[in-house]
Design a protein around this motif. Sequence first.
Motif, PDB file in Angstrom:
ATOM      1  N   LEU A   1       0.823  -1.202   0.000  1.00 49.39           N
ATOM      2  CA  LEU A   1       0.000   0.000   0.000  1.00 49.39           C
ATOM      3  C   LEU A   1       0.863   1.262   0.000  1.00 49.39           C
ATOM      4  N   ALA A   2       1.972   1.184   0.740  1.00 50.10           N
ATOM      5  CA  ALA A   2       2.817   2.371   0.880  1.00 50.10           C
ATOM      6  C   ALA A   2       3.576   2.699  -0.390  1.00 50.10           C
ATOM      7  N   HIS A   3       3.700   1.721  -1.296  1.00 49.33           N
ATOM      8  CA  HIS A   3       4.455   1.966  -2.521  1.00 49.33           C
ATOM      9  C   HIS A   3       3.900   3.142  -3.310  1.00 49.33           C
ATOM     10  N   GLY A   4       2.569   3.282  -3.310  1.00 52.47           N
ATOM     11  CA  GLY A   4       1.968   4.359  -4.077  1.00 52.47           C
ATOM     12  C   GLY A   4       1.920   5.689  -3.347  1.00 52.47           C
ATOM     13  N   ASP A   5       2.338   5.702  -2.098  1.00 57.40           N
ATOM     14  CA  ASP A   5       2.342   6.954  -1.346  1.00 57.40           C
ATOM     15  C   ASP A   5       3.543   7.798  -1.767  1.00 57.40           C
ATOM     16  N   PRO A   6       3.336   9.084  -2.083  1.00 58.49           N
ATOM     17  CA  PRO A   6       4.449   9.903  -2.580  1.00 58.49           C
ATOM     18  C   PRO A   6       5.568  10.099  -1.576  1.00 58.49           C
ATOM     19  N   VAL A   7       5.274   9.971  -0.294  1.00 62.09           N
ATOM     20  CA  VAL A   7       6.303  10.157   0.722  1.00 62.09           C
ATOM     21  C   VAL A   7       6.921   8.818   1.134  1.00 62.09           C
ATOM     22  N   VAL A   8       6.088   7.913   1.632  1.00 62.59           N
ATOM     23  CA  VAL A   8       6.597   6.637   2.145  1.00 62.59           C
ATOM     24  C   VAL A   8       7.125   5.766   1.013  1.00 62.59           C
ATOM     25  N   GLY A   9       6.477   5.825  -0.150  1.00 66.59           N
ATOM     26  CA  GLY A   9       6.950   5.038  -1.283  1.00 66.59           C
ATOM     27  C   GLY A   9       8.382   5.384  -1.667  1.00 66.59           C
ATOM     28  N   ARG A  10       8.703   6.659  -1.662  1.00 67.23           N
ATOM     29  CA  ARG A  10      10.080   7.073  -1.973  1.00 67.23           C
ATOM     30  C   ARG A  10      11.060   6.545  -0.942  1.00 67.23           C
ATOM     31  N   ALA A  11      10.677   6.610   0.310  1.00 65.17           N
ATOM     32  CA  ALA A  11      11.567   6.134   1.370  1.00 65.17           C
ATOM     33  C   ALA A  11      11.804   4.630   1.262  1.00 65.17           C
ATOM     34  N   LEU A  12      10.759   3.880   0.947  1.00 62.66           N
ATOM     35  CA  LEU A  12      10.926   2.437   0.789  1.00 62.66           C
ATOM     36  C   LEU A  12      11.866   2.113  -0.360  1.00 62.66           C
ATOM     37  N   ARG A  13      11.740   2.838  -1.463  1.00 61.26           N
ATOM     38  CA  ARG A  13      12.635   2.595  -2.586  1.00 61.26           C
ATOM     39  C   ARG A  13      14.078   2.928  -2.220  1.00 61.26           C
ATOM     40  N   LEU A  14      14.264   3.953  -1.413  1.00 63.43           N
ATOM     41  CA  LEU A  14      15.616   4.285  -0.963  1.00 63.43           C
ATOM     42  C   LEU A  14      16.192   3.170  -0.096  1.00 63.43           C
ATOM     43  N   MET A  15      15.418   2.679   0.850  1.00 65.77           N
ATOM     44  CA  MET A  15      15.907   1.634   1.751  1.00 65.77           C
ATOM     45  C   MET A  15      16.152   0.323   1.020  1.00 65.77           C
ATOM     46  N   HIS A  16      15.236  -0.044   0.131  1.00 71.74           N
ATOM     47  CA  HIS A  16      15.392  -1.290  -0.609  1.00 71.74           C
ATOM     48  C   HIS A  16      16.516  -1.189  -1.627  1.00 71.74           C
ATOM     49  N   GLY A  17      16.684  -0.009  -2.202  1.00 69.31           N
ATOM     50  CA  GLY A  17      17.718   0.163  -3.212  1.00 69.31           C
ATOM     51  C   GLY A  17      19.124   0.203  -2.650  1.00 69.31           C
ATOM     52  N   ASP A  18      19.293   0.668  -1.410  1.00 73.68           N
ATOM     53  CA  ASP A  18      20.631   0.793  -0.817  1.00 73.68           C
ATOM     54  C   ASP A  18      20.547   0.560   0.688  1.00 73.68           C
ATOM     55  N   PRO A  19      20.336  -0.695   1.098  1.00 74.17           N
ATOM     56  CA  PRO A  19      20.175  -0.961   2.539  1.00 74.17           C
ATOM     57  C   PRO A  19      21.441  -0.704   3.346  1.00 74.17           C
ATOM     58  N   ALA A  20      22.606  -0.689   2.705  1.00 69.79           N
ATOM     59  CA  ALA A  20      23.862  -0.477   3.427  1.00 69.79           C
ATOM     60  C   ALA A  20      24.112   0.989   3.759  1.00 69.79           C
ATOM     61  N   HIS A  21      23.358   1.871   3.167  1.00 72.53           N
ATOM     62  CA  HIS A  21      23.553   3.299   3.439  1.00 72.53           C
ATOM     63  C   HIS A  21      23.204   3.607   4.892  1.00 72.53           C
ATOM     64  N   ALA A  22      23.891   4.580   5.449  1.00 72.58           N
ATOM     65  CA  ALA A  22      23.662   4.960   6.854  1.00 72.58           C
ATOM     66  C   ALA A  22      22.419   5.849   6.955  1.00 72.58           C
TER      67      ALA A  22
END
Length: 315
Positions: free
Chosen positions: A203-224
Motif C-alpha cells: 500500500l505504501a508503494h503508491g504513497d508519494p512520501v513513504v513510497g520514496r523512502a521504501l525505494r531508498l531503503m530497498h535500493g541501498d540498505p547499506a547506506h547509513a
Amino acid sequence: MDDALSSLLHDVRPQGALFDRSAINPPWALRFAEGTPLALLAMVSGCAWVTPDGADPVCLGRGDVALLTGAEPYTVGDEPGTPPCAVVHGDGSCTTPDGRLMLSQLSMCGFGPPREDSSGVLLKSTFQVRGSVSQRVLSALPRIALIPAGPDGCPALDMISAEIAKDAPGQQVVLDRLLDLLLVMSLREWFERPEARPPGWYLAHGDPVVGRALRLMHGDPAHAWTVASLAAGAGASRARFARRFSELMGQSPMAYLTDWRICLASDLLAQTDATVDAISRRVGYANAYALSVAFKRITGVRPGEHRTLARAEGR
C-alpha cells in the motif's frame, strides 16, 4: 531503485511447469502433493475446479489465475467431486491414489486428442521460494487467491499459450520469463482487489512520501540512513515523514529498516559463504558484532546459528 515487490520477488523462481498441448477430456482430476510453497494455476482454455485440502472448491475459468500458498495438497479437476486418478509428487513422479507408480500420467487421466466435450488446456507451475525476504510475499496471500481474467483477457497468459504451441530453441527459458511476468502481474492485480488484504509495504508503494523512502531503503540498505535523511529523500519534513510512515507501515522507519536488513542478512547467511563481517557491511552494520547483536534481538539466534540451521533445513 527497487520497489518493495521487486525486492521481495528476487528469489522467487518458476520450476516444474506443466504444459500440455493436448486437451484434457472429462472426467479428469489430478491431485498435487508437491509440498511447494507457491503454485500458479490457469486454464489456457476451458475451465476447472481447484480444491485445496480443507477448503471449498474454487472455479477456474479461461484466463483466470489462481495462486496457492502452503505445502498442503490440492486437487484440480473438471468437477469438484471427480476423484483424482493420479497424485503428482514433489520429485516429479506420479502415483495412483493408492500409491502405485504411474509411467504415463497424462494418458491415464483424460489427457489426449480433443473431443467435443474437452475441458481445455491446463497451465500449472510451482515456484521455488528461497529465504525470508520472499516469504514476506507469501505471508500476504491467502491459501488460494483467485484473479479473474480481465475484460481483455490476460496478455501474459496469451503469450504463454502462443509459446507452448511452438517448438523453438530456448522455449523453456522463454516460458520461465513469461511465468515470472504472469506471477508479478497476478500479484499486482490480487493486491488491488477489494477482497485482498494488501500488506503495508504494498500500500505504501503508491504513497508519494513513504513510497520514496521504501525505494531508498530497498535500493541501498547499506547506506547509513537516518529518519532525517530518509525524510529529505522523500521530500517531507522529519515529523511529517515519521508520522506518515508509522501510519501506513505500522512501525517506525528505523524499525522497518532494521527488519529489512535482518531479512537480507538471513538470506545471505543461508545462501552464501560470505563471512558475517562481510554480510554486516552489505546490509548496513559496521561490523559482525553490531549485526550479531541486532540479529539475536530480532530472530532469537546468532548469525552463525542461523546459518547452521538454514543449511541443515536446505534453505
